[in-house]
Design a protein around this motif. Structure first.
Motif, short mmCIF file in Angstrom:
data_model
loop_
_atom_site.label_atom_id
_atom_site.label_comp_id
_atom_site.label_asym_id
_atom_site.label_seq_id
_atom_site.Cartn_x
_atom_site.Cartn_y
_atom_site.Cartn_z
N MET A 50 1.02 -1.22 -0.27
CA MET A 50 0.09 -0.16 0.15
C MET A 50 0.87 1.30 0.05
SD MET A 50 -2.99 -1.27 2.49
CE MET A 50 -3.89 0.26 2.82
N ALA A 51 1.95 1.29 0.73
CA ALA A 51 2.95 2.62 0.72
C ALA A 51 3.41 2.44 -0.64
CB ALA A 51 3.94 2.24 1.79
N PHE A 52 3.64 1.77 -1.34
CA PHE A 52 4.45 1.79 -2.72
C PHE A 52 3.27 2.27 -3.78
CE2 PHE A 52 5.26 0.12 -6.91
CZ PHE A 52 6.23 0.70 -7.22
N VAL A 53 2.20 1.90 -3.62
CA VAL A 53 0.92 2.29 -4.54
C VAL A 53 0.65 3.75 -4.11
CG1 VAL A 53 -1.32 2.00 -5.16
CG2 VAL A 53 0.08 -0.03 -4.90
N ALA A 105 2.75 5.91 -2.96
CA ALA A 105 3.77 6.96 -3.33
C ALA A 105 3.49 7.26 -4.54
CB ALA A 105 4.78 6.39 -3.04
N PHE A 106 2.73 6.54 -5.52
CA PHE A 106 2.45 6.98 -6.76
C PHE A 106 1.13 7.24 -6.98
CE2 PHE A 106 6.13 4.32 -7.36
CZ PHE A 106 7.03 4.91 -8.24
N TYR A 107 0.57 8.18 -6.21
CA TYR A 107 -0.91 8.56 -5.88
C TYR A 107 -1.27 8.91 -7.27
CZ TYR A 107 -5.12 10.67 -4.18
OH TYR A 107 -6.35 10.84 -3.84
N LYS A 108 -2.59 8.36 -7.58
CA LYS A 108 -3.28 8.81 -8.90
C LYS A 108 -4.85 9.06 -8.78
CE LYS A 108 0.23 9.04 -11.54
NZ LYS A 108 0.73 9.95 -12.03
N PHE A 165 -7.20 4.35 -4.50
CA PHE A 165 -7.90 3.76 -3.26
C PHE A 165 -8.58 2.56 -3.72
CE2 PHE A 165 -7.45 8.02 -1.86
CZ PHE A 165 -7.29 7.73 -0.67
N LEU A 166 -9.14 2.38 -4.80
CA LEU A 166 -9.62 1.22 -5.66
C LEU A 166 -8.52 0.01 -5.64
CD1 LEU A 166 -12.28 2.81 -7.97
CD2 LEU A 166 -12.80 1.63 -5.81
N PHE A 167 -7.49 0.36 -6.06
CA PHE A 167 -6.36 -0.51 -6.53
C PHE A 167 -5.71 -1.06 -5.24
CE2 PHE A 167 -2.00 -1.86 -7.42
CZ PHE A 167 -2.50 -2.82 -8.71
N THR A 168 -5.75 -0.26 -4.33
CA THR A 168 -5.20 -0.72 -2.87
C THR A 168 -6.25 -1.65 -2.15
OG1 THR A 168 -5.99 1.08 -1.79
CG2 THR A 168 -3.53 1.10 -2.50
N LEU A 169 -7.47 -1.38 -2.35
CA LEU A 169 -8.65 -2.27 -1.87
C LEU A 169 -8.36 -3.51 -2.60
CD1 LEU A 169 -10.86 -2.64 0.14
CD2 LEU A 169 -12.41 -1.60 -1.67
N ALA A 170 -8.51 -3.49 -4.03
CA ALA A 170 -8.69 -4.75 -4.71
C ALA A 170 -7.37 -5.45 -4.46
CB ALA A 170 -8.66 -4.49 -6.06
N GLY A 171 -6.43 -4.80 -4.02
CA GLY A 171 -4.81 -5.48 -3.69
C GLY A 171 -4.98 -6.21 -2.38
N TRP A 179 0.24 -1.96 -11.15
CA TRP A 179 0.08 -0.61 -11.02
C TRP A 179 0.91 0.43 -11.61
CZ3 TRP A 179 -3.15 2.64 -8.90
CH2 TRP A 179 -3.00 3.86 -8.50
N ILE A 180 2.12 0.32 -11.65
CA ILE A 180 3.01 1.00 -12.46
C ILE A 180 2.77 0.99 -14.05
CG2 ILE A 180 5.51 1.47 -13.45
CD1 ILE A 180 4.89 2.52 -10.42
#
Length: 173
Positions: free
Chosen positions: A97-100, A102-105, A110-116, A165-166
């Motif tokens: 989550m910290a990595f994702v 860090a590249f806030y979009k 939030f959706l990607f971190t929840l799914a992840g 994500w990247i």
């Protein structure tokens, strides 16, 4: 010279700050359950792993060891492993989550971190089930399974999510 590295340093600083905040919040959570044995989240992971093992025909019972903050898996009339706080993969999820972040979009972050988070949770439960089955049926592979194969599954899942994500979100114009 530093001007060229400013974007990278910004991302690195965001990552460190977010990681430290998440780790401190998690430690606060753990401290609030210290006298009760294994924390509720870790217990939920153990319960779901035991449920799946029972579904797969590996009759499993859990035994609380409150003073040592752990839960023992009793599988097919044999103690095979113990669940401690470190088995819940929260530290790995926090790193993800910290990595994702860090590249806030925006909202998709939030959706990607929840799914992840959900994906990593499922992978971790399956990892624990797999490890318990290996230890129960093939104890000669328990060390390599615990130390190398099953950690590679959870860390490999994180790396795959980071790459997704990247490639598809963070660097997309």
């Amino acid at each position: 010279m530093l001007k060229d590295f400013k974007p990278v340093l910004g991302i690195l600083l965001r990552f460190i700050i977010i990681y430290v905040v998440f780790i401190l919040a998690y430690q606060f959570y753990l401290n609030s359950f210290q006298a009760e044995g294994l924390d509720p989240y870790s217990r939920m992971v153990a319960d779901q792993a035991a449920f799946l093992q029972n579904q797969f025909g590996y009759v499993t019972q859990l035994y609380n060891d409150v003073p040592n903050e752990q839960v023992w898996f009793y599988v097919k009339e044999k103690y095979v492993s113990r669940m401690v706080e470190g088995c819940n993969a929260i530290s790995v999820i926090i790193l993800f989550m910290a990595f994702v972040f860090a590249f806030y979009k925006g909202a998709k972050t939030f959706l990607f971190t929840l799914a992840g988070f959900v994906f990593l949770y499922i992978m971790n439960v399956l990892r624990i089930v797999g490890l318990n089955i290996v230890v129960r049926d093939h104890p000669q592979y328990s060390k390599i399974g615990h130390d190398y194969i099953f950690p590679a599954i959870i860390y490999g899942s994180v790396v795959v999510l980071w790459l997704v994500w990247i490639k598809f979100f963070a660097l997309k114009k």
